[in-house]
Scaffold this active site. Structure first.
Site, short mmCIF file in Angstrom:
data_model
loop_
_atom_site.label_atom_id
_atom_site.label_comp_id
_atom_site.label_asym_id
_atom_site.label_seq_id
_atom_site.Cartn_x
_atom_site.Cartn_y
_atom_site.Cartn_z
N ARG A 127 0.82 -1.23 0.00
CA ARG A 127 0.00 0.00 0.00
C ARG A 127 0.84 1.27 0.00
NH1 ARG A 127 -3.16 -3.02 3.62
NH2 ARG A 127 -4.92 -3.92 2.53
N LYS A 149 3.05 11.64 -10.73
CA LYS A 149 2.20 10.80 -11.59
C LYS A 149 2.97 9.53 -11.90
CE LYS A 149 -0.82 13.99 -14.06
NZ LYS A 149 -1.18 14.54 -15.39
N GLU A 191 9.43 19.43 -23.92
CA GLU A 191 8.75 19.70 -22.64
C GLU A 191 9.33 20.97 -21.99
OE1 GLU A 191 6.11 18.00 -21.86
OE2 GLU A 191 6.32 15.99 -22.72
N LYS A 235 7.45 23.08 -12.84
CA LYS A 235 6.60 21.92 -12.55
C LYS A 235 6.26 21.88 -11.05
CE LYS A 235 5.19 17.41 -13.55
NZ LYS A 235 5.30 16.22 -14.36
N GLU A 245 -4.37 17.49 -10.22
CA GLU A 245 -4.89 17.96 -11.52
C GLU A 245 -6.39 18.21 -11.52
OE1 GLU A 245 -2.97 16.28 -15.06
OE2 GLU A 245 -4.82 16.65 -16.15
N ARG A 249 -3.00 22.19 -12.98
CA ARG A 249 -2.01 21.23 -13.48
C ARG A 249 -2.26 20.85 -14.93
NH1 ARG A 249 0.86 16.17 -10.31
NH2 ARG A 249 2.08 15.45 -12.08
N ASN A 253 -0.50 20.00 -19.86
CA ASN A 253 -0.88 19.23 -21.04
C ASN A 253 -0.83 20.06 -22.32
OD1 ASN A 253 -1.36 16.97 -19.46
ND2 ASN A 253 -3.45 17.61 -19.01
N HIS A 260 -1.13 13.76 -28.58
CA HIS A 260 -1.56 12.38 -28.34
C HIS A 260 -2.30 11.80 -29.53
CE1 HIS A 260 -1.31 12.39 -23.67
NE2 HIS A 260 -0.21 11.92 -24.23
N HIS A 273 7.45 10.86 -27.91
CA HIS A 273 6.41 11.64 -27.25
C HIS A 273 6.68 13.15 -27.39
CE1 HIS A 273 3.49 12.83 -24.24
NE2 HIS A 273 4.45 13.44 -23.55
#
Ligand code: NAD
Ligand code: GLY
Length: 386
Positions: A127, A149, A191, A235, A245, A249, A253, A260, A273
């Site tokens: 956990r 993430k 990025e 960031k 998000e 946040r 994107n 994408h 990417h």
């Protein structure tokens, strides 16, 4: 040159340490994050892939052992196609074999693929156990290692399985970029450019002032350090304000909506990417010009910077504009049936909107296609209307 950025998230706060050669100091760095309320255990599993482990595994292991940790490793096959639950299971098996306890630590030594898989294993084993990110690609240094993430792909879609799980430490050694393939370096720069457009105008202008960006050797060490530091700061700032998000946040994107769609229509084979994000940023820039939210002058600056970074600027001829528009409706970020776009306002500022009609998207994609055709056949950057 050492830079330390604090990511302030109450009990999940952590430091991003960036320093040339810090790989050899990783054990001491982890040991120094032990506090009374936060114990990173005595047992560590280093997760990596064969290429990266061959370059850097021994240095990391030596440094961890020198600091008194018991170290084992789990080497996963390289590549996005191995970002799966099967890879997570390999980490679980290694953790079980070496009896990792809840206070022990997984160290992700690799690019975004290793970071995301290891992060998800750390989020779910017992956990939740400790995670240290040691990013080795530019993209992972400036983006994926920071912010919590984590996740893996489902056969039906990218990153569909995941969890938020913040690392306890991010340790960046920019020297490891010397072995990163040049194309991967450029993909990471996309990025960085993104942060310049959505958040940090000074970063954009620093990149604009550089003569050439397309290879690591063209960047002075101070510029590389600045790029990593300002990107991580951007960031960290955004994640501190909106960790899960719910709104802000989503700015991160920028370029990803159409990016994408292009990645999935080309079966994740044609573009890295970051390359698809570069095309997505240009498409969003055209949408913003068409919507009147930002100027043609700034759109030209962005196009010039993306070109200087050696990133693609042309949507492949075989990709139908209508297919791209259709693919947008399948995006993870669709909310109540509406596609969300991040549109720039000026360099350093952007906003989130779901009020872009398919007609404007279509028009903008056609416009981008004609611009890049002009640019390819005539070197026509200067012919663009101001
Ligand atoms: P990657 O991890 O596949 O690394 C790219 C390639 O470079 C790989 O072949 C890797 O082996 C190699 N490599 C990495 N570092 C190296 C080094 N120092 N020397 C030699 N080779 C090296 O790809 P990436 O671009 O780093 O990451 C992409 C992944 O990150 C995607 O899965 C994407 O979904 C994810 N991502 C996650 C987030 C997040 O917030 N979690 C954000 C952006 C992207
Ligand atoms: N890369 C997008 C995010 O971390 O939110």
């Amino acid at each position: 040159m050492t830079s330390i950025i604090h990511v302030n998230l109450a009990q999940d706060s952590y430091k991003i340490v960036s320093a040339a050669g810090c790989l050899d100091n990783l054990g001491a760095l982890i040991a120094s994050t032990h506090t009374q309320s936060r114990d990173l255990g005595r047992s560590v599993i280093v997760v990596s892939n064969p290429i990266i482990f061959r370059h850097y595994g021994l240095r990391v292991i030596n440094s961890l052992e020198a600091a008194g940790f018991t170290v084992n490793s789990c080497i996963l096959p390289a590549g996005e196609r191995h970002k799966t639950l099967a890879s997570v299971e390999k980490i679980y098996n290694t953790a079980l074999k070496h009896r990792l306890e809840r206070s022990d630590t997984l160290v992700a030594l690799g690019g975004g693929v290793i970071g995301d898989i290891t992060g998800f294993a750390a989020a779910t084993w017992l956990r939740g156990i400790n995670l240290v990110q040691v990013p080795t690609s530019l993209l992972a240094m400036v983006d994926s290692a920071v912010g919590g993430k984590t996740g893996v792909n489902h056969p039906q879609g990218k990153n569909l399985i995941g969890a938020f799980h913040q690392p306890r430490l991010v340790a960046i050694d920019p020297e490891v970029l010397s072995t990163l393939p040049a194309r991967e370096f450029r993909a990471g720069l996309a990025e960085v450019i993104k942060y310049g457009v959505i958040w940090d105008a000074a970063l954009f202008y620093h990149l604009e002032a550089a003569t050439n960006l397309s290879q690591l050797r063209f960047l002075r060490p101070e510029l590389l350090q600045l790029v990593i530091e300002r990107s991580c700061k951007a960031k960290a700032n955004i994640v501190e304000q909106d960790e899960k998000e719910s709104s802000l946040r989503a700015l991160l994107n920028y370029g990803h909506t159409i990016g994408h769609a292009i990645e999935s229509l080309t079966y994740y084979r044609q573009f890295k990417h970051g390359e698809a994000v570069a095309l997505g940023m240009l498409a969003a820039s055209e949408i913003a010009v068409a919507s009147g939210t930002w100027s043609r002058t700034e759109a030209k600056k962005l196009l010039a910077l993306i070109q200087k970074a050696g990133l693609p600027t042309a949507i492949p001829a075989e990709l139908d504009v209508s297919a791209i528009v259709k693919a947008l409706s399948l995006d993870k970020k669709v909310k109540n049936g509406k596609v969300r776009f991040i549109l720039p306002v000026k360099i350093g500022e952007a906003f989130i909107t779901d009020q872009v009609s398919p007609e404007i998207v279509t028009q903008a994609l056609h416009r981008l296609r004609s611009l890049t055709v002009e640019q390819n056949s005539l070197s026509a950057l200067d012919l663009l209307p101001a």
